[in-house]
Design an enzyme around this catalytic site. Structure first.
Site: not given
Ligand code: SAM
Length: 248
Positions: A91, A118, A156, A171
């Site tokens: 993150p 963690e 993709r 897209d």
């Protein structure tokens, strides 16, 4: 293109790629997905992949040894180029966006490391990973879901994986803006009708409608994208007129 994933939960990758576009790409030999159990690179009786944090604190950390050994083993076994990206899912990493997805799609091999607990011993970040990638500003229990997202987004773009290259070219984000609204049959569903221009067969007018709808939507939802988008003079004039009208 080959994806190599290091995880303590290899089974999590079975179902997401057992069906759909990526599965077809694998079947067609356009993509390879190699999932490696980090525990295979441990040497203790308990096959430990985590240990306590020096200095104290709650939770456990991913140990460096099995991760370094795992990457080294992948490199040797699959003969990956020395500079193949080693991507740590975290993150705290750079937010995954389409330009980065496109850059990764240009590689032959990607090595992905999924964290748990963690997170990672800092030496993994500093000396093993070449990229630290986050899929958004929230915390997951593990990197597997993030790795699945990355594989799906990159795969993709591998030529041939999605039936028509044109559909990926149009897209959202790929063009720098959000895609225009789209409709399918029936043209009238419970009194909700499709914009007439789309039924007109006039390709120039349809293109203009789509471009404008796309710009309007981007201005309403993601004005930040317009700062970097490639815009023609006509686009800018249209956006200026929307702003004057107060975003209609
Ligand atoms: N303590 C860490 C921190 O505050 O940065 C979070 C650890 S998280 C519970 C466990 C693992 O999930 C991470 O090491 C990472 O691999 C993965 N993860 C969690 N959120 C993620 C995100 N937004 N993007 C990518 N990976 C994520």
């Amino acid at each position: 293109m080959r994806f190599h994933v290091l995880t303590i939960f290899p089974g999590m990758f079975d179902s997401p790629f057992a069906e759909g576009v990526v599965h077809r790409g694998i079947d067609a030999g356009l993509i390879e997905l190699h999932v490696h159990d980090i525990r295979d690179y441990t040497h203790d009786r308990h096959r430990s992949t985590d240990d306590y944090t020096f200095g104290g604190g709650p939770g456990m950390l991913m140990k460096p040894e099995p991760l370094f050994e795992g990457v080294e083993s992948i490199r040797a076994k699959h003969d990956t180029p020395e500079n193949a990206p080693v991507i740590l899912l975290t993150p705290q990493g750079e937010r995954l966006k389409q330009p980065l997805v496109e850059k990764f799609a240009g590689e032959d091999d990607l090595i992905l490391i999924c964290g748990r607990y963690e997170g990672f011993d800092e030496r993994v970040r500093e000396n093993l990973a070449t990229h630290e990638i986050s899929i958004g500003d929230y915390v997951l229990n593990g990197g597997e879901a993030a790795a699945i997202v990355l594989v799906e987004a990159v795969a993709r773009l591998v030529p041939g994986v999605v039936g028509s290259d044109e559909s990926t070219r149009n897209d959202s984000f790929t063009t720098g803006v959000l895609q225009h609204p789209q409709y399918t049959r029936p043209a009238d569903f419970r009194g909700m009708t499709v914009p007439k221009v789309l039924l007109s067969g006039d390709h120039a007018r349809i293109e203009q409608w789509r471009r404008r709808a796309s710009l309007r939507r981007t201005l309403q939802r993601r004005p930040d994208l317009l700062e970097d988008a490639e815009l023609s003079r006509e686009d800018r004039e249209f956006l200026d007129s929307l702003k004057e009208e107060g975003h209609q």
